[in-house]
Design a protein around this motif. Structure first.
Motif, mmCIF file in Angstrom:
data_model
loop_
_atom_site.group_PDB
_atom_site.id
_atom_site.type_symbol
_atom_site.label_atom_id
_atom_site.label_comp_id
_atom_site.label_asym_id
_atom_site.label_seq_id
_atom_site.Cartn_x
_atom_site.Cartn_y
_atom_site.Cartn_z
ATOM 1 N N GLY A 230 -54.862 -41.206 31.439
ATOM 2 C CA GLY A 230 -56.301 -40.966 31.396
ATOM 3 C C GLY A 230 -56.713 -39.512 31.485
ATOM 4 N N LYS A 231 -55.786 -38.597 31.339
ATOM 5 C CA LYS A 231 -56.089 -37.166 31.346
ATOM 6 C C LYS A 231 -55.496 -36.532 30.093
ATOM 7 C CE LYS A 231 -57.853 -36.597 35.596
ATOM 8 N NZ LYS A 231 -59.197 -36.049 35.830
ATOM 9 N N ALA A 232 -56.181 -35.508 29.583
ATOM 10 C CA ALA A 232 -55.655 -34.755 28.449
ATOM 11 C C ALA A 232 -55.170 -33.393 28.955
ATOM 12 C CB ALA A 232 -56.735 -34.574 27.387
ATOM 13 N N GLY A 233 -54.204 -32.818 28.243
ATOM 14 C CA GLY A 233 -53.754 -31.478 28.594
ATOM 15 C C GLY A 233 -54.915 -30.499 28.479
ATOM 16 N N PRO A 234 -55.030 -29.543 29.400
ATOM 17 C CA PRO A 234 -54.106 -29.193 30.490
ATOM 18 C C PRO A 234 -54.445 -29.843 31.832
ATOM 19 C CG PRO A 234 -55.740 -27.467 30.269
ATOM 20 C CD PRO A 234 -56.116 -28.533 29.265
ATOM 21 N N ALA A 235 -55.250 -30.914 31.819
ATOM 22 C CA ALA A 235 -55.671 -31.513 33.094
ATOM 23 C C ALA A 235 -54.650 -32.509 33.639
ATOM 24 C CB ALA A 235 -57.026 -32.191 32.930
ATOM 25 N N ILE A 261 -42.360 -39.742 22.102
ATOM 26 C CA ILE A 261 -42.437 -38.868 23.273
ATOM 27 C C ILE A 261 -41.168 -38.021 23.367
ATOM 28 C CG2 ILE A 261 -42.667 -38.771 25.779
ATOM 29 C CD1 ILE A 261 -45.185 -39.789 24.366
ATOM 30 N N HIS A 262 -41.392 -36.725 23.438
ATOM 31 C CA HIS A 262 -40.320 -35.741 23.350
ATOM 32 C C HIS A 262 -40.210 -34.978 24.671
ATOM 33 C CE1 HIS A 262 -37.670 -32.783 21.660
ATOM 34 N NE2 HIS A 262 -38.556 -31.818 21.656
ATOM 35 N N VAL A 263 -39.001 -34.837 25.168
ATOM 36 C CA VAL A 263 -38.760 -34.079 26.397
ATOM 37 C C VAL A 263 -37.956 -32.829 26.043
ATOM 38 C CG1 VAL A 263 -37.718 -34.118 28.708
ATOM 39 C CG2 VAL A 263 -38.759 -36.200 27.778
ATOM 40 N N MET A 310 -41.741 -28.910 28.533
ATOM 41 C CA MET A 310 -42.774 -29.749 27.942
ATOM 42 C C MET A 310 -42.314 -31.208 27.841
ATOM 43 S SD MET A 310 -45.815 -29.100 26.604
ATOM 44 C CE MET A 310 -45.966 -27.473 25.853
ATOM 45 N N VAL A 311 -43.236 -32.113 28.143
ATOM 46 C CA VAL A 311 -43.064 -33.543 27.852
ATOM 47 C C VAL A 311 -44.297 -33.925 27.046
ATOM 48 C CG1 VAL A 311 -42.916 -35.870 28.803
ATOM 49 C CG2 VAL A 311 -41.809 -33.966 30.004
ATOM 50 N N MET A 408 -51.726 -35.086 24.466
ATOM 51 C CA MET A 408 -50.622 -35.716 25.195
ATOM 52 C C MET A 408 -49.524 -34.701 25.463
ATOM 53 S SD MET A 408 -50.215 -39.332 23.259
ATOM 54 C CE MET A 408 -51.037 -40.810 23.882
ATOM 55 N N MET A 409 -49.829 -33.723 26.299
ATOM 56 C CA MET A 409 -48.853 -32.700 26.645
ATOM 57 C C MET A 409 -48.877 -32.472 28.144
ATOM 58 S SD MET A 409 -49.836 -29.949 23.653
ATOM 59 C CE MET A 409 -48.326 -28.994 23.540
ATOM 60 N N THR A 410 -47.710 -32.577 28.754
ATOM 61 C CA THR A 410 -47.603 -32.202 30.161
ATOM 62 C C THR A 410 -46.255 -31.524 30.372
ATOM 63 O OG1 THR A 410 -47.837 -32.998 32.444
ATOM 64 C CG2 THR A 410 -46.652 -34.436 30.929
ATOM 65 N N LEU A 411 -45.918 -31.278 31.630
ATOM 66 C CA LEU A 411 -44.678 -30.566 31.931
ATOM 67 C C LEU A 411 -43.852 -31.350 32.924
ATOM 68 C CD1 LEU A 411 -46.232 -27.028 32.558
ATOM 69 C CD2 LEU A 411 -44.912 -27.704 30.539
#
Ligand SMILES: [Cu+2]
Length: 438
Positions: A230-235, A261-263, A310-311, A408-411
């Protein structure tokens, strides 16, 4: 880059911080907020007897009470406000004030009761996706049960004999697209081997949210907001792990698109599907896993490479915020945008994307930029907003890191032990109300 003291002042709202006491709190919470005890542990052979709880970043766990050996949960279907990134609030539907709904964690062998209260303005039910349970509990409106009317209640109760990454959702197609899904994690009675040190869960969703609306267009096919939990990057709150630890990530997809989904920086095995643990012979190796609609995929790897990795979903349009605004502009302007038009595009994004409150900033462009066919592409999309999303989990990231994070980007932050402990201490110090941009 600001010092730690400045940083702490930033998110604590000023005043001195006592890291010593924060350390004590963090020791209890390490790795899994909301839990201080393992979720299973029925056997008595000490270490190795229990699974660690799963952390679903930006999503709370649903509490339960034990009633005569039944784990009883209370689920409330209701409208929910969800802030995708700072300044961009969506009117979604979910459960217990959260969208996606809160995470339910049980252990294989549990008997579970879920009391559903419907606070929506229309009927709903809850479907337990992939559960092998009596059909009366399957949550099919008109088929297996009467729809639960507004203000109504239905009690689901069943034994859990499966294990793995599962989820619950409304079986109304439009309600699904309004966000009515949550994770349901079944910890195995005998913990998986090898044991993991960190376990995370992420729900993948897409939203058609026009620039002038706060309500997703549940019939639309142009998805301009793509979210993890429920959050978008960078949140999106990054996942923090210790260097050298074994990590599991569980991905669940409910929407209109599949997500590869890429790690970065690591090679994983696909250890589970939406039907639980896979035999080891099927794990294989990869760095990208396709999570299809209605599927779950667990991946596991050893976090052996230090750094902020990055994930993300690898569909390029799922690595952006505000796709609709861009498409509108691109439809009008058939040739390359002029610099003036590009500035307008940027203004539009700022207004509808929550950047309005932050200083306008973009990377340098060449003097002759507007004469280059195709310009601009990414230049005006990359706007940093580090301060707006400051939180302990982001501490120490490169300056302007937020400019590189959308959709859809997080770390996954693979941290040496000292750094990991330091951030956990900060997190222990932080009050929950300041933690969530909810
Ligand atoms: Cu995607």
């Amino acid at each position: 880059m600001s010092s730690r003291r400045d940083f702490l002042r930033g998110f604590l709202g000023g005043g001195a911080t006592l890291l010593a006491s924060a350390n004590a709190i963090a020791k209890q919470q390490e790795g899994h907020p909301g839990h201080t005890q393992p979720v299973s542990g029925t056997s008595s052979d000490g270490a190795g007897a229990s699974s660690i709880p799963v952390v679903t970043p930006d999503i709370p766990d649903l509490p339960f009470r034990v009633d005569n050996d039944v784990k009883e949960f209370h689920l409330v279907a209701e409208p929910v406000k969800r802030e995708l990134i700072p300044g961009r609030v969506m009117d979604a539907w979910g459960y217990n004030g959260s969208c996606p709904g809160p995470t339910i964690q049980v252990t294989q062998g549990d008997r579970v009761r879920i009391i559903l209260d419907n606070h929506l303005p229309e009927p709903t039910t809850v479907h337990w996706h992939g559960f092998e349970i009596p059909v009366e509990m399957d949550g099919m409106p008109y088929i297996s049960q009467k729809p639960v009317p507004p203000g109504g209640r239905f009690v689901y109760e069943f034994p859990v004999h499966q294990e793995g990454t599962y989820f619950y959702h409304s079986h109304g197609a439009m309600q699904e697209m309004m966000g009515m899904i949550g994770m349901f994690l079944m910890h195995p009675k005998i913990p998986y081997q090898p044991k993991v040190d960190h376990d995370f869960g992420i729900i993948l969703q897409g939203w058609a949210l026009l620039p002038n609306s706060t309500i997703p267009n549940t019939a639309g096919m142009e998805f301009n907001w793509l979210t993890f939990n429920g959050k978008a990057g960078p949140a999106i709150t990054p996942m923090l792990v210790r260097l050298g630890s074994r990590v599991r990530m569980r991905f669940v997809n409910l929407g209109m698109d599949h997500h590869p989904i890429h790690v970065h920086g690591h090679t994983f095995g696909v250890t589970g599907t939406e039907a639980g643990r896979q035999p080891e012979a099927l794990w294989g190796t990869g760095n990208t896993v396709l999570v299809g609609v209605a599927q779950a995929r667990d991946v596991e790897f050893v976090a052996k490479n230090p750094g902020d990795w990055m994930v993300h979903c690898h569909l390029p349009h799922h690595m952006m915020n505000n796709m609709a605004d861009l498409m509108g502009e691109r439809l009008i302007v058939t040739s390359a945008l002029t610099r003036v038009q590009a500035q307008r595009q940027m203004m539009l994004m700022r207004q509808s994307g929550g950047h309005g409150a932050h200083p306008m900033e973009h990377p340098p462009v060449a003097e002759n930029a507007e004469s280059v066919p195709g310009f601009p592409q990414d230049a005006f999309m990359e706007m940093p907003m580090d301060a707006a999303v400051a939180k302990p989990e982001n501490y120490g990231l490169a300056e302007k890191w937020t400019a590189g994070m959308m959709g859809m980007m997080t770390l996954v932050r693979v941290l040496p032990t000292e750094k990991y402990d330091e951030i956990m201490a900060m997190r222990g110090q932080q009050r929950p109300a300041e933690h969530q941009h909810q």
